[in-house]
Motif scaffolding. Sequence first.
Motif, PDB file in Angstrom:
ATOM      1  N   UNK A 120      82.196  -2.951  16.577  1.00  0.00           N
ATOM      2  CA  UNK A 120      82.850  -3.383  15.333  1.00  0.00           C
ATOM      3  C   UNK A 120      84.328  -3.688  15.550  1.00  0.00           C
ATOM      4  N   UNK A 121      84.981  -2.930  16.438  1.00  0.00           N
ATOM      5  CA  UNK A 121      86.391  -3.212  16.741  1.00  0.00           C
ATOM      6  C   UNK A 121      86.536  -4.629  17.299  1.00  0.00           C
ATOM      7  N   UNK A 122      85.658  -4.984  18.262  1.00  0.00           N
ATOM      8  CA  UNK A 122      85.727  -6.319  18.830  1.00  0.00           C
ATOM      9  C   UNK A 122      85.389  -7.405  17.827  1.00  0.00           C
ATOM     10  N   UNK A 252      81.615  -2.176   8.223  1.00  0.00           N
ATOM     11  CA  UNK A 252      80.511  -1.604   8.992  1.00  0.00           C
ATOM     12  C   UNK A 252      81.010  -0.508   9.927  1.00  0.00           C
ATOM     13  N   UNK A 253      82.159  -0.729  10.578  1.00  0.00           N
ATOM     14  CA  UNK A 253      82.719   0.274  11.470  1.00  0.00           C
ATOM     15  C   UNK A 253      83.077   1.555  10.749  1.00  0.00           C
ATOM     16  N   UNK A 254      83.614   1.420   9.540  1.00  0.00           N
ATOM     17  CA  UNK A 254      83.971   2.603   8.749  1.00  0.00           C
ATOM     18  C   UNK A 254      82.727   3.392   8.365  1.00  0.00           C
ATOM     19  N   UNK A 257      81.622   5.232  11.521  1.00  0.00           N
ATOM     20  CA  UNK A 257      82.526   6.337  11.852  1.00  0.00           C
ATOM     21  C   UNK A 257      82.318   7.518  10.918  1.00  0.00           C
ATOM     22  N   UNK A 258      81.969   7.233   9.672  1.00  0.00           N
ATOM     23  CA  UNK A 258      81.752   8.306   8.705  1.00  0.00           C
ATOM     24  C   UNK A 258      80.574   9.191   9.113  1.00  0.00           C
ATOM     25  N   UNK A 259      79.621   8.609   9.840  1.00  0.00           N
ATOM     26  CA  UNK A 259      78.461   9.387  10.286  1.00  0.00           C
ATOM     27  C   UNK A 259      78.828  10.410  11.348  1.00  0.00           C
ATOM     28  N   UNK A 260      80.013  10.248  11.950  1.00  0.00           N
ATOM     29  CA  UNK A 260      80.455  11.201  12.962  1.00  0.00           C
ATOM     30  C   UNK A 260      81.005  12.478  12.355  1.00  0.00           C
ATOM     31  N   UNK A 261      81.298  12.450  11.045  1.00  0.00           N
ATOM     32  CA  UNK A 261      81.821  13.636  10.397  1.00  0.00           C
ATOM     33  C   UNK A 261      80.748  14.708  10.397  1.00  0.00           C
ATOM     34  N   UNK A 262      81.129  15.892  10.883  1.00  0.00           N
ATOM     35  CA  UNK A 262      80.165  16.984  11.032  1.00  0.00           C
ATOM     36  C   UNK A 262      80.346  17.992   9.907  1.00  0.00           C
ATOM     37  N   UNK A 263      79.229  18.513   9.324  1.00  0.00           N
ATOM     38  CA  UNK A 263      79.359  19.590   8.353  1.00  0.00           C
ATOM     39  C   UNK A 263      80.035  20.786   8.993  1.00  0.00           C
ATOM     40  N   UNK A 264      80.829  21.505   8.239  1.00  0.00           N
ATOM     41  CA  UNK A 264      81.553  22.651   8.774  1.00  0.00           C
ATOM     42  C   UNK A 264      80.679  23.893   8.824  1.00  0.00           C
TER      43      UNK A 264
END
Length: 500
Positions: A120-122, A252-254, A257-264
Amino acid sequence: MLAEGDVIAGRYRIEHLIGQGGMSHVYLAGDLKLPGKLWAIKEMTARMPRELQLEEEAALLIAMNHHRLPRIVDFWSSDSEGRSYLVMDYIEGVHLDQHVRRLGRSFKLEMLIGIGVQICEGLHYLHSRKPPIIHRDLKPSNLLIDGKGEIRFVDFGIARKFRPDGLEDTIKLGTIGFAAPEQYGGRQSDGRADLYSLGAVLLYLGTHCKYTEFTTEAMNLLAKNGFSRLAPTIEKLLHSFPEERFQTAQEAGAALAKLLERPQAGGVRVRNKVRAEEAGEVVPGRSIVIAVMGAGPGVGATHTAVSLAHSLARYSRRVAVLELDPRATAFERIFHRLGAEGRHSRQLPNRRARMEGVDYIRTSSRVEMLDLFAEDYTYLICDLGSSRRKDLLEEFVRADLAILVGSAVAWRVDELELFSTDAPGQIKRSPVYCLPLATGTDVSRLQKSLDTKQVFTLPAESNPFVPGQAMEMALLQACSEVLPQGIRPVKRGFWLSSKK
């Protein structure tokens, strides 16, 4: 075809063929003028439609400058047989499909998401050109992953500029299974066609190179392989109608990236974590990020970051110091020194080294940094150097604690005062100012001019890898607001807690 040993343009000696398609060949070549330097040379045959001549690809690439795109160094056309040649950086890596096959079951969700974010960056860079550049042939064999985990685009053979007045594509090309429906007629493809291809690439990799269409079988295999969290995002990318997909690569990139957030851990809900972070609170159970930036060159930002990391390592087993500026060379020199000494360090993969309980990590992307949160570091110290690059300023803004290192000498104090005009957005807390070798008078003067009490002097320290007690006390005092109670400084020494 060219053969091993052939010399073209009086400079490039062919080593061997590294890739080919129906209309071109790509060779690895040595440089006779720069011994030891290798290039990738793309040879295009003369039997090409006018719209696909190599001149078009060369013109597109020469005008672009992005770390995910190949750099063009030479181009010529119309040899005696009508061929054209494009000389570009040789990228040592493997195609994405080969990479996934090699990893097998070791290929994890975080890896696939990271690949998607980098693509997505590219794409965002390409689509942001004026006019936008549409790739039109995004697929695993046109994407390389190098030894550092970086994704690189390697073929722009049918990329083109978007024409707002165009009703449909001049030529209908693309790879079946990865090309968007609109590329086959009736409509002009725009950036959303590349997003469809992105969805097909992610599905293909997530199903271990089996599916490119979002069928029930594909969805079941995606879940079986551990990628079910990606399914809604892939489904949206692969929608038949462009208006139903993500509308930009940035969007799409955002989402990825949001899927990388891990529950605490400990039952802390994600939304509570977000509220706490927005309020400027440090959330227990995740890494504490401390950003260190220099107000100007040569003020000691790296020295401060390294000293801080080693001071904190005395109270925690998991500390890393990160060099985020890709143009910085300090860590490269440190790695070289560690390799030369070979006694107090341990080399780790992916541009890492370990010394005196601290991991040194060179990282050049937000995705790489996000991956480190999964490694359960207690403290991540980010050395941002003294650049004013937008991405580095954003890291400074979003850190749990922002430390600005500056000089107290009369002709440089304005660097501290001017910095606030460069920092974008709202910093979670006001920055902490650290001034190496400043006097008490200097501190008092700057506390008044900067309207903050968060100004600290740092003593002389010749060895940041083993900081003395004076430096340790000064740095922990400066960072006290984000440190756990167990190691916060008191009037006489520190409360010492066991490592955790």
